[in-house]
Scaffold this active site. Structure first.
Site, PDB file in Angstrom:
ATOM      1  N   GLU A 185      36.352  39.478  39.979  1.00  0.00           N
ATOM      2  CA  GLU A 185      36.410  38.774  41.273  1.00  0.00           C
ATOM      3  C   GLU A 185      37.007  39.770  42.260  1.00  0.00           C
ATOM      4  O   GLU A 185      38.169  40.134  42.152  1.00  0.00           O
ATOM      5  CB  GLU A 185      37.255  37.506  41.128  1.00  0.00           C
ATOM      6  CG  GLU A 185      36.965  36.511  42.228  1.00  0.00           C
ATOM      7  CD  GLU A 185      37.788  36.774  43.464  1.00  0.00           C
ATOM      8  OE1 GLU A 185      37.338  37.582  44.325  1.00  0.00           O
ATOM      9  OE2 GLU A 185      38.871  36.171  43.575  1.00  0.00           O
ATOM     10  N   LEU A 186      36.180  40.224  43.208  1.00  0.00           N
ATOM     11  CA  LEU A 186      36.524  41.445  43.947  1.00  0.00           C
ATOM     12  C   LEU A 186      36.602  41.293  45.462  1.00  0.00           C
ATOM     13  O   LEU A 186      36.468  42.267  46.197  1.00  0.00           O
ATOM     14  CB  LEU A 186      35.502  42.532  43.597  1.00  0.00           C
ATOM     15  CG  LEU A 186      35.285  42.772  42.096  1.00  0.00           C
ATOM     16  CD1 LEU A 186      34.236  43.831  41.867  1.00  0.00           C
ATOM     17  CD2 LEU A 186      36.586  43.153  41.419  1.00  0.00           C
ATOM     18  N   TRP A 240      48.196  40.443  43.361  1.00  0.00           N
ATOM     19  CA  TRP A 240      49.481  39.964  43.887  1.00  0.00           C
ATOM     20  C   TRP A 240      49.352  38.836  44.895  1.00  0.00           C
ATOM     21  O   TRP A 240      50.339  38.248  45.295  1.00  0.00           O
ATOM     22  CB  TRP A 240      50.241  41.113  44.553  1.00  0.00           C
ATOM     23  CG  TRP A 240      49.380  42.033  45.388  1.00  0.00           C
ATOM     24  CD1 TRP A 240      48.870  43.240  44.977  1.00  0.00           C
ATOM     25  CD2 TRP A 240      48.916  41.854  46.735  1.00  0.00           C
ATOM     26  NE1 TRP A 240      48.122  43.813  45.990  1.00  0.00           N
ATOM     27  CE2 TRP A 240      48.129  42.985  47.087  1.00  0.00           C
ATOM     28  CE3 TRP A 240      49.075  40.843  47.692  1.00  0.00           C
ATOM     29  CZ2 TRP A 240      47.516  43.142  48.331  1.00  0.00           C
ATOM     30  CZ3 TRP A 240      48.457  40.989  48.929  1.00  0.00           C
ATOM     31  CH2 TRP A 240      47.689  42.136  49.236  1.00  0.00           C
ATOM     32  N   GLU A 268      36.605  45.300  53.750  1.00  0.00           N
ATOM     33  CA  GLU A 268      37.647  44.285  53.567  1.00  0.00           C
ATOM     34  C   GLU A 268      38.990  44.828  54.040  1.00  0.00           C
ATOM     35  O   GLU A 268      39.447  45.868  53.566  1.00  0.00           O
ATOM     36  CB  GLU A 268      37.746  43.889  52.091  1.00  0.00           C
ATOM     37  CG  GLU A 268      38.722  42.750  51.873  1.00  0.00           C
ATOM     38  CD  GLU A 268      38.823  42.306  50.420  1.00  0.00           C
ATOM     39  OE1 GLU A 268      39.079  43.162  49.547  1.00  0.00           O
ATOM     40  OE2 GLU A 268      38.664  41.101  50.172  1.00  0.00           O
ATOM     41  N   GLY A 295      40.775  41.690  41.750  1.00  0.00           N
ATOM     42  CA  GLY A 295      41.418  42.753  42.521  1.00  0.00           C
ATOM     43  C   GLY A 295      40.447  43.346  43.513  1.00  0.00           C
ATOM     44  O   GLY A 295      39.443  42.733  43.866  1.00  0.00           O
ATOM     45  N   GLY A 296      40.744  44.550  43.945  1.00  0.00           N
ATOM     46  CA  GLY A 296      39.902  45.227  44.930  1.00  0.00           C
ATOM     47  C   GLY A 296      38.592  45.708  44.325  1.00  0.00           C
ATOM     48  O   GLY A 296      38.506  45.915  43.114  1.00  0.00           O
ATOM     49  N   LYS A 328      48.198  41.140  32.228  1.00  0.00           N
ATOM     50  CA  LYS A 328      48.916  42.128  33.040  1.00  0.00           C
ATOM     51  C   LYS A 328      48.917  41.669  34.493  1.00  0.00           C
ATOM     52  O   LYS A 328      47.920  41.781  35.193  1.00  0.00           O
ATOM     53  CB  LYS A 328      48.261  43.513  32.966  1.00  0.00           C
ATOM     54  CG  LYS A 328      49.170  44.576  33.595  1.00  0.00           C
ATOM     55  CD  LYS A 328      48.441  45.809  34.068  1.00  0.00           C
ATOM     56  CE  LYS A 328      48.100  45.789  35.537  1.00  0.00           C
ATOM     57  NZ  LYS A 328      49.231  45.648  36.473  1.00  0.00           N
ATOM     58  N   CYS A 362      41.007  36.588  49.045  1.00  0.00           N
ATOM     59  CA  CYS A 362      39.664  37.121  48.795  1.00  0.00           C
ATOM     60  C   CYS A 362      38.639  36.403  49.663  1.00  0.00           C
ATOM     61  O   CYS A 362      37.631  36.970  50.038  1.00  0.00           O
ATOM     62  CB  CYS A 362      39.329  36.981  47.320  1.00  0.00           C
ATOM     63  SG  CYS A 362      39.622  35.348  46.661  1.00  0.00           S
TER      64      CYS A 362
HETATM   65  O1  TXE Z   1      44.559  45.891  44.217  1.00  0.00           O
HETATM   66  P1  TXE Z   1      44.082  46.426  42.813  1.00  0.00           P
HETATM   67  P2  TXE Z   1      45.629  46.443  45.251  1.00  0.00           P
HETATM   68  C1  TXE Z   1      41.747  44.104  47.583  1.00  0.00           C
HETATM   69  C2  TXE Z   1      42.253  44.164  49.003  1.00  0.00           C
HETATM   70  C3  TXE Z   1      43.374  45.130  48.899  1.00  0.00           C
HETATM   71  C4  TXE Z   1      42.870  46.085  47.864  1.00  0.00           C
HETATM   72  C5  TXE Z   1      43.929  46.877  47.165  1.00  0.00           C
HETATM   73  O2  TXE Z   1      41.252  44.665  49.855  1.00  0.00           O
HETATM   74  O3  TXE Z   1      43.622  45.798  50.102  1.00  0.00           O
HETATM   75  O4  TXE Z   1      42.197  45.281  46.944  1.00  0.00           O
HETATM   76  O5  TXE Z   1      44.923  46.033  46.607  1.00  0.00           O
HETATM   77  C6  TXE Z   1      45.415  46.517  38.420  1.00  0.00           C
HETATM   78  N1  TXE Z   1      42.973  49.946  35.513  1.00  0.00           N
HETATM   79  N2  TXE Z   1      42.238  42.961  46.848  1.00  0.00           N
HETATM   80  O6  TXE Z   1      45.766  47.927  45.207  1.00  0.00           O
HETATM   81  O7  TXE Z   1      44.358  47.874  42.647  1.00  0.00           O
HETATM   82  C7  TXE Z   1      46.667  46.368  39.271  1.00  0.00           C
HETATM   83  O8  TXE Z   1      47.797  46.849  38.571  1.00  0.00           O
HETATM   84  C8  TXE Z   1      43.303  48.679  35.258  1.00  0.00           C
HETATM   85  C9  TXE Z   1      41.325  41.867  46.725  1.00  0.00           C
HETATM   86  O9  TXE Z   1      46.861  45.698  45.025  1.00  0.00           O
HETATM   87  O10 TXE Z   1      42.695  45.962  42.660  1.00  0.00           O
HETATM   88  C10 TXE Z   1      46.658  44.874  39.518  1.00  0.00           C
HETATM   89  O11 TXE Z   1      47.171  44.177  38.390  1.00  0.00           O
HETATM   90  N3  TXE Z   1      43.938  47.885  36.125  1.00  0.00           N
HETATM   91  C11 TXE Z   1      41.769  40.880  45.784  1.00  0.00           C
HETATM   92  C12 TXE Z   1      45.161  44.577  39.671  1.00  0.00           C
HETATM   93  O12 TXE Z   1      44.494  45.663  39.049  1.00  0.00           O
HETATM   94  C13 TXE Z   1      44.258  48.404  37.320  1.00  0.00           C
HETATM   95  C14 TXE Z   1      43.170  40.675  45.471  1.00  0.00           C
HETATM   96  C15 TXE Z   1      44.686  44.471  41.115  1.00  0.00           C
HETATM   97  O13 TXE Z   1      45.049  45.635  41.817  1.00  0.00           O
HETATM   98  C16 TXE Z   1      43.930  49.730  37.660  1.00  0.00           C
HETATM   99  C17 TXE Z   1      43.974  41.848  45.654  1.00  0.00           C
HETATM  100  C18 TXE Z   1      43.264  50.513  36.693  1.00  0.00           C
HETATM  101  N4  TXE Z   1      42.923  51.782  36.931  1.00  0.00           N
HETATM  102  C19 TXE Z   1      43.492  42.935  46.355  1.00  0.00           C
HETATM  103  N5  TXE Z   1      44.368  49.962  38.923  1.00  0.00           N
HETATM  104  C20 TXE Z   1      40.936  39.664  45.569  1.00  0.00           C
HETATM  105  N6  TXE Z   1      39.776  39.776  44.940  1.00  0.00           N
HETATM  106  O14 TXE Z   1      41.331  38.606  45.954  1.00  0.00           O
HETATM  107  C21 TXE Z   1      44.954  48.835  39.353  1.00  0.00           C
HETATM  108  N7  TXE Z   1      44.895  47.886  38.389  1.00  0.00           N
END
Ligand code: TXE
Length: 488
Positions: free
Chosen positions: A249-250, A150, A381, A227-228, A174, A283
């Site tokens: 990219e985490l 997001w 993080e 994502g995370g 997605k 990130c």
């Molecule tokens: O991210 P998620 P969240 C980190 C940051 C943040 C933490 C949580 O530290 O506090 O992640 O954020 C999809 N199977 N970053 O909960 O869960 C989800 O729907 C498949 C770092 O918002 O990682 C979304 O589309 N997909 C980061 C995507 O994964 C799944 C940017 C990211 O969500 C899933 C954002 C599953 N089981 C957060 N669960 C960066 N690298 O820049 C979730 N998703």
């Protein structure tokens, strides 16, 4: 409240269940859009459409024609940049000024990779066997699942979509459940640009309900995820079951290292921009400021003086510098880390509390000093406007502290010594180093993590290779028959 639709096989559709969920405006914490809540049935339809498109018109199209569609798409985004920026800002709370900048820049990814589409070339190998012609082909993988977060919804999607499409793959995308609106608005432009139906599909919803069936679908060849790191690990494990290609990219815990020979004004500015821009929700946030002990106190005073001036407020207003945290869970997470840091004995020198007078999900720009490298606030993080300042003695000490992290996404180095500017980046275990600058990215330069920050590279020429596989073709031109019982 507008109700949006997904994109599957070129058609705008609701979820098969007919269900929707609300997308919240982070500035008000109020719902402002309705998003289809997809499930496994929608995923199956989207993957089937992507698979059919991969085997159909898209596969037959010349690479030059494919590139031309990507470039048309770039022009359409550019023409719609202002509207898309306002949507992004309303949906994820990042500054309109930043989103305008991003939206004006995103077309470059589609121009650049559109240009690369017809420069994907194989090789002729001067093989060590007489009478044999051997060459390679670079071929697309098939259906790519793009799962995006997001914090910069369209930019991070462009980093995946542009190289994946240029390489000839098809997509099921997605977006994050917290920021799906811009993806669903962008959907209009795919058809206008000339992408055949099914080349790009968008399914919206939650990780467990949409992400998991998508990753485990047997017809998905690759998962490109941002994502995370916890979610990333889970995604990697699910993808491993199907032996799928992945990029991850985490995020990270990037060190912004200030040496005593740095240009102080530039360094103060760089540290502030590294952590407070985008409310720290990037990130690449420079969430650890490593400051040489000899300048530590002076530097901290100047840092506090500049950070204090940061103006919080409505992200749509031009004078705002720090907006809200994007999601309620993230807001709670940031406050929890602030309380952990206080409990660990770090000194809170700025902020350190919710700024409820600004809006429901605001957190004050926060600076901790006296942070020891083993504290949780220095290792984990936060993904918010929280900076840990850590002193160091000399170059070896700085490198040791910077590398003492499970992450390795990026680092900043502030120095006026040309020797140090070359020496230190070599020693840092990270995918990107900025010297005397911070937070710069380009469609031309590879981006990605070392260690737990990820796998694979986005942007630049490296990125397209992630979406290709190599085929080796052997042709016997000798006209002879060989011994069938001996390897040729
Ligand atoms: O991210 P998620 P969240 C980190 C940051 C943040 C933490 C949580 O530290 O506090 O992640 O954020 C999809 N199977 N970053 O909960 O869960 C989800 O729907 C498949 C770092 O918002 O990682 C979304 O589309 N997909 C980061 C995507 O994964 C799944 C940017 C990211 O969500 C899933 C954002 C599953 N089981 C957060 N669960 C960066 N690298 O820049 C979730 N998703």
């Amino acid at each position: 409240m507008n109700k949006y639709q997904m994109l599957i096989g070129g058609a705008r559709v609701d979820a098969a269940s007919g269900e929707c969920f609300e997308s919240l405006n982070p500035f008000t914490a109020k719902p402002w859009a309705l998003i289809p809540r997809a499930g496994a049935e929608d995923v199956n339809r989207a993957v089937a459409a992507a698979r059919a498109a991969f085997q159909g018109e898209w596969r037959k199209m010349t690479a030059t024609a494919r590139g031309a569609i990507l470039r048309r798409f770039a022009d359409l985004i550019a023409a719609d940049a202002a509207r898309l920026a306002e949507i992004e800002s309303t949906d994820n709370g990042k500054l309109l000024a930043e989103m305008r900048g991003q939206l004006n820049y995103i077309p470059q990814w589609f121009h650049y990779f559109g240009g690369l589409a017809d420069k994907i070339e194989g090789r002729v190998i001067p093989i060590d066997k007489p009478g044999v012609f051997n060459y390679t082909r670079q071929e697309p993988l098939g259906v790519v699942a793009a799962i995006t977060p997001w914090n910069s919804p369209l930019l991070l999607a462009a980093w995946k979509l542009a190289p994946a499409l240029a390489a000839g793959n098809t997509i099921v995308w997605k977006p994050s459940e917290h920021s799906s609106v811009s993806a669903l608005v962008l959907a209009e432009l795919f058809e206008k640009a000339g992408f055949p139906p099914g080349v790009v599909n968008i399914v919206t919803g939650f990780g467990g309900e949409v992400g998991e069936p998508l990753i485990t679908h047997p017809d998905v060849a690759m998962v490109a995820f941002t994502g995370g790191d916890g979610t990333g690990q889970h995604v990697y494990e699910l993808a491993a079951r199907g032996i799928k290609h992945v990029t991850l990219e985490l995020g990270g815990k990037s060190a912004n290292i200030v040496f005593d020979d740095a240009d102080m004004d530039a360094a103060v500015n760089g540290v502030v921009s590294g952590i407070f821009a985008a409310t720290g929700q990037t990130c690449i946030a420079g969430s650890r400021a490593l400051v040489q002990r000899s300048i530590h106190d002076v530097f901290v005073e100047r840092l506090l003086a500049l950070a204090k001036t940061a103006k919080m407020g409505n992200p749509l207003e031009a004078t705002t510098q720090v907006g809200p945290v994007t999601t309620h869970p993230q807001y709670q997470k940031v406050l929890e880390y602030i309380s952990i840091a206080k409990g660990e004995g770090a000194a809170c020198r700025l902020g350190g509390r919710a700024a409820t007078e600004q809006g429901p999900w605001f957190v004050e720009p926060t600076i901790f000093t006296g942070v020891a490298p083993d504290m949780r606030i220095a290792r984990e993080e936060v993904f918010g406007p929280v900076l840990s300042v850590i002193p160091f003695d000399d170059e070896d000490d700085a490198v040791r502290i910077a590398n003492n992290s499970i992450y390795g996404l990026a680092a900043g180095v502030w120095t006026q010594s040309i020797q140090r500017a070359i020496r230190v980046p070599e020693r840092l275990e990270v995918g990107t180093v900025w010297v005397n600058t911070y937070r710069a990215v380009s469609y031309m330069s590879p981006f990605g993590g070392y260690k737990r920050s990820g796998i694979g590279r986005e942007s630049g020429q490296d990125a397209i290779g992630e979406y290709l596989q190599t085929k080796s073709v052997w042709i016997d031109v000798s006209g002879t028959t060989r011994n069938p019982f001996v390897m040729g």
